[in-house]
Design an enzyme around this catalytic site. Structure first.
Site: not given
Ligand code: GCU
Length: 438
Positions: A278, A282, A369, A417
């Protein structure tokens, strides 16, 4: 004859794209709309409908985003395109601090763990810049004891403190800001994230595992008075003025972990994978793009400003991420709210900066998402640069679910997720292939 061949190609392309649509469209379920709230989706124009995705053109990763020059071979790209891509991403995430002016590693604790299978170490990294301030953060590592030579490793930050990754009473609670306030609640997190950090499985496969708590480096909060206390305050504004962007500072700390690895002869510094889930995914991608000492890079459900194409209006967008998490990025990002098509670069170019080193993108089927399709698309669009380096076994859009383990890697896991043991199994497989481990 030629007509027949052309017809066959046209039909195959059509079937291929139809196949892709079916697999991604099959993800539809009511869950999709459970997050975020309807009001938030309206305000930030969040789209979850494949048919509503507007057409867009991706910047060519072979082209210099500043001069428009297009490279024709790998050397040309490294010389004439890569530096401008790096600069463009630094503009979005904010530049990372310079190397610390002084750094030392102190072993806080060392012992046997996992029923004798591993050595545990807790290492405090002390950092100095050009001011009188000294800051620190703590690395927790487990090294397989059976190793007869330096071992490969995975570096993965954690979300709730080092003690959350394993139910090991020896792990020291971090002395820093945390979203979890009371000492009892903090203690109760011990081992609670072990399912996302299967350390015994990692060690059994011959890898070391290293982690640190991201909030000890840069408190993960929008509260300015708190996050200004991040480790980069060792530098004066003259030396480093960009102290307010979390992802670049977390990424800088990952590079300090690499500095530590280089000092520890038990670890093979040529075989280090940086991984993140998540927001930490990044960060892993940015780190792999900027610090070429990391031999392999893994993004788990990194989504918006991770592996997801920003120009694809599906799931989280720049308006939404900036409303909640402006402190992760540079101020420049404000210019791209509802203007993703104006961004000088898109996320496939961040992935391409990792080339020719292997990159792996994980997506979760119900993680709308994070836009699973947009993440695969970025990986596939990075193929152009991998091909320039001679890579042949590269993924395609037609393969959304099956694990792909080539020059780059990809899988879509059923479910939500999360970073799961199943994901780690694919990552370990991919790392073994690229690190030539039996
Ligand atoms: C939020 C944010 C995402 C991020 C995620 C996480 O959902 O919108 O961009 O990836 O938090 O880091 O858990």
């Amino acid at each position: 004859m030629i007509n027949v061949i052309l017809k066959y190609i046209a039909v195959s392309i059509f079937t291929l794209s139809l196949g892709t649509q079916i697999s991604f469209a099959a993800q539809f379920d009511s869950q999709k709309y459970s997050f975020p709230s309807e009001a938030w989706r309206k305000r930030h124009k969040i789209n979850y409908e494949e048919e509503m995705v507007k057409p867009y053109i991706l910047p060519d990763p072979l082209t210099n985003p500043i001069t428009g020059y297009t490279a024709t071979n790998a050397f040309d790209w490294l010389e004439n395109v890569r530096p401008a891509l790096v600069k463009s991403f630094e503009d979005l995430y904010s530049p990372r601090p310079p190397r610390p002016f002084a750094m030392r590693f102190e072993i806080l604790e060392k012992g046997e763990a996992l029923n004798g299978k591993a050595e545990r170490r807790q290492v405090r990294v002390f950092l100095r810049g050009d001011t009188d301030i000294e800051t620190h953060f703590d690395i927790l590592l487990y090294i397989p004891k059976s190793a007869t030579k330096p071992v490969p490793s995975f570096v993965n930050m954690n979300f709730y403190g080092n003690h959350s990754v394993l139910d090991d009473p020896e792990i020291i609670l971090s002395d820093c800001w945390s979203k979890i306030k009371s000492e009892e609640a903090k203690e109760a997190m011990r081992g609670k994230k072990a399912d996302s950090n299967p350390i015994e499985h990692i060690v059994d496969n011959g890898f070391a595992y290293l982690t640190f708590y991201h909030s000890q480096v840069f408190p993960d909060t929008a509260d300015k008075t708190i996050n200004s206390q991040n480790v980069s305050r060792i530098f004066s504004d003259g030396v480093f003025p960009h102290k307010r962007a979390a992802i670049s500072i977390w990424s800088w700390a990952l590079s300090r972990v690499m500095d530590y690895i280089e000092t520890n002869p038990q670890l093979d510094n040529g075989k280090v994978a940086v991984l993140g889930h998540s927001r930490q995914g990044k960060t892993a991608l940015l780190t792999g793009a900027l610090d070429t000492r990391f031999a392999l890079v893994i993004s788990n459900a990194s989504g918006c400003m991770g592996a997801k194409i920003s120009r694809r209006n599906y799931g989280e967008n720049i308006s939404s991420i900036m409303a909640n998490f402006a402190y992760w990025f540079s101020d420049e990002m404000k210019n791209y709210i509802f203007a993703e098509d104006k961004m000088p670069v898109d996320q496939h170019q961040l992935l391409s900066l990792i080339a020719p080193r292997p990159v792996y993108v994980e997506t979760c089927q119900e993680d709308y998402w994070s836009d699973p399709k947009g993440q695969l698309e970025a990986l596939v669009a990075a193929n152009r640069v991998y091909e320039l380096f001679g890579a042949k076994d590269l993924p395609a859009m037609s393969n959304p679910k099956a694990p792909f383990c080539g020059a780059t890697g990809y899988h879509m896991r059923a479910g939500k997720h999360k970073l799961a043991l199943e994901d780690w199994k694919y990552f370990i497989n991919f790392a073994k292939k690229h690190f030539c481990i039996e």
